[in-house]
Design a protein around this motif. Sequence first.
Motif, PDB file in Angstrom:
ATOM      1  N   ARG A 276       0.833  -1.207   0.000  1.00  0.00           N
ATOM      2  CA  ARG A 276       0.000   0.000   0.000  1.00  0.00           C
ATOM      3  C   ARG A 276       0.869   1.259   0.000  1.00  0.00           C
ATOM      4  NH1 ARG A 276      -2.418   3.698  -1.115  1.00  0.00           N
ATOM      5  NH2 ARG A 276      -4.248   4.581  -0.156  1.00  0.00           N
ATOM      6  N   PHE A 277       1.982   1.192   0.681  1.00  0.00           N
ATOM      7  CA  PHE A 277       2.914   2.317   0.752  1.00  0.00           C
ATOM      8  C   PHE A 277       3.561   2.588  -0.607  1.00  0.00           C
ATOM      9  CE2 PHE A 277       7.200   3.971   1.896  1.00  0.00           C
ATOM     10  CZ  PHE A 277       6.794   5.148   2.524  1.00  0.00           C
ATOM     11  N   SER A 278       3.673   1.558  -1.443  1.00  0.00           N
ATOM     12  CA  SER A 278       4.370   1.686  -2.719  1.00  0.00           C
ATOM     13  C   SER A 278       3.579   2.464  -3.767  1.00  0.00           C
ATOM     14  CB  SER A 278       4.736   0.305  -3.266  1.00  0.00           C
ATOM     15  OG  SER A 278       3.574  -0.404  -3.663  1.00  0.00           O
ATOM     16  N   GLY A 279       2.274   2.511  -3.637  1.00  0.00           N
ATOM     17  CA  GLY A 279       1.412   3.221  -4.575  1.00  0.00           C
ATOM     18  C   GLY A 279      -0.030   2.985  -4.180  1.00  0.00           C
ATOM     19  N   ASP A 280      -0.932   3.810  -4.704  1.00  0.00           N
ATOM     20  CA  ASP A 280      -2.330   3.605  -4.308  1.00  0.00           C
ATOM     21  C   ASP A 280      -3.019   2.539  -5.152  1.00  0.00           C
ATOM     22  OD1 ASP A 280      -3.042   4.863  -6.718  1.00  0.00           O
ATOM     23  OD2 ASP A 280      -3.729   6.695  -5.745  1.00  0.00           O
ATOM     24  N   GLY A 281      -2.415   2.149  -6.269  1.00  0.00           N
ATOM     25  CA  GLY A 281      -2.953   1.080  -7.102  1.00  0.00           C
ATOM     26  C   GLY A 281      -4.171   1.458  -7.908  1.00  0.00           C
ATOM     27  N   LYS A 282      -4.558   2.716  -7.894  1.00  0.00           N
ATOM     28  CA  LYS A 282      -5.800   3.126  -8.550  1.00  0.00           C
ATOM     29  C   LYS A 282      -5.654   3.383 -10.045  1.00  0.00           C
ATOM     30  CE  LYS A 282      -7.843   4.961  -4.356  1.00  0.00           C
ATOM     31  NZ  LYS A 282      -8.343   6.148  -3.651  1.00  0.00           N
ATOM     32  N   THR A 283      -4.418   3.566 -10.493  1.00  0.00           N
ATOM     33  CA  THR A 283      -4.175   3.829 -11.916  1.00  0.00           C
ATOM     34  C   THR A 283      -2.932   3.059 -12.357  1.00  0.00           C
ATOM     35  OG1 THR A 283      -2.670   5.709 -11.623  1.00  0.00           O
ATOM     36  CG2 THR A 283      -5.057   6.198 -11.626  1.00  0.00           C
ATOM     37  N   PRO A 284      -2.763   2.866 -13.660  1.00  0.00           N
ATOM     38  CA  PRO A 284      -1.533   2.224 -14.141  1.00  0.00           C
ATOM     39  C   PRO A 284      -0.279   3.039 -13.808  1.00  0.00           C
ATOM     40  CG  PRO A 284      -3.199   2.255 -15.872  1.00  0.00           C
ATOM     41  CD  PRO A 284      -3.720   3.102 -14.749  1.00  0.00           C
ATOM     42  N   GLU A 285      -0.443   4.337 -13.588  1.00  0.00           N
ATOM     43  CA  GLU A 285       0.692   5.196 -13.256  1.00  0.00           C
ATOM     44  C   GLU A 285       1.066   5.116 -11.775  1.00  0.00           C
ATOM     45  OE1 GLU A 285      -2.078   6.438 -14.989  1.00  0.00           O
ATOM     46  OE2 GLU A 285      -1.040   6.070 -16.885  1.00  0.00           O
ATOM     47  N   THR A 286       0.168   4.584 -10.936  1.00  0.00           N
ATOM     48  CA  THR A 286       0.429   4.496  -9.493  1.00  0.00           C
ATOM     49  C   THR A 286       0.162   3.077  -8.983  1.00  0.00           C
ATOM     50  OG1 THR A 286      -1.832   5.209  -8.963  1.00  0.00           O
ATOM     51  CG2 THR A 286      -0.128   6.936  -9.108  1.00  0.00           C
ATOM     52  N   PRO A 287       0.749   2.061  -9.626  1.00  0.00           N
ATOM     53  CA  PRO A 287       0.453   0.689  -9.209  1.00  0.00           C
ATOM     54  C   PRO A 287       1.079   0.364  -7.856  1.00  0.00           C
ATOM     55  CG  PRO A 287       2.278   0.678 -10.745  1.00  0.00           C
ATOM     56  CD  PRO A 287       1.770   2.109 -10.665  1.00  0.00           C
ATOM     57  N   MET A 288       0.523  -0.642  -7.220  1.00  0.00           N
ATOM     58  CA  MET A 288       1.139  -1.183  -6.009  1.00  0.00           C
ATOM     59  C   MET A 288       2.164  -2.213  -6.445  1.00  0.00           C
ATOM     60  SD  MET A 288      -1.799  -1.777  -3.195  1.00  0.00           S
ATOM     61  CE  MET A 288      -3.346  -1.294  -3.916  1.00  0.00           C
TER      62      MET A 288
END
Length: 186
Positions: A93-105
Amino acid sequence: MKNEILLKSISLNNTANSNYKPYQDFDIEKEIYSMNGEGKFHKGLKSASRFLNTHPLSVQILFEKAFSSYKLGQNDSADYYLYQEHRIYQAMRFSGDGKTPETPMFALGSIDGQGYIYKYIGANIGTMGSGRDKYGNFLDILEATFDDGKSMNLYFIIQHATDKMFDGRSIGEQLNSKIKMNKTAF
């Protein structure tokens, strides 16, 4: 940037391990899961311990070891391994919010995204797919479906696992290599 460097370091250390074989590891993880499902908790615990010696970041096996420990009345051990699993999900979860391809977990294992959705956020898995981010990195795209009827796609980067699986070659390169080997075999 600091998070990205840390995650890349973890990824390289994990995938550089000669024991890391993401898709073969899945079969072993599934086997240990089945042992616990069949009530073979001593055998599951022993197999989980052996696997964690070479795969200390296997989220699935951390959970299975916690489950075996709990069923055998070893509650301190169960709590310890559940805590370890939870910490990996927190890192994801800390690595990215996972909501978009630009902010993956970031996910270390090929099925860690599924565990994250099911165990960490308490949703079910809907559709599953794959894609690539703008840099060409391989992504798992998983739909999280919630009890209230809402759903959302979550993106998990697993490029390091596909690199290991295909020795850094694309799927097309891997298939072409196999075709060439088959032609020379005859």
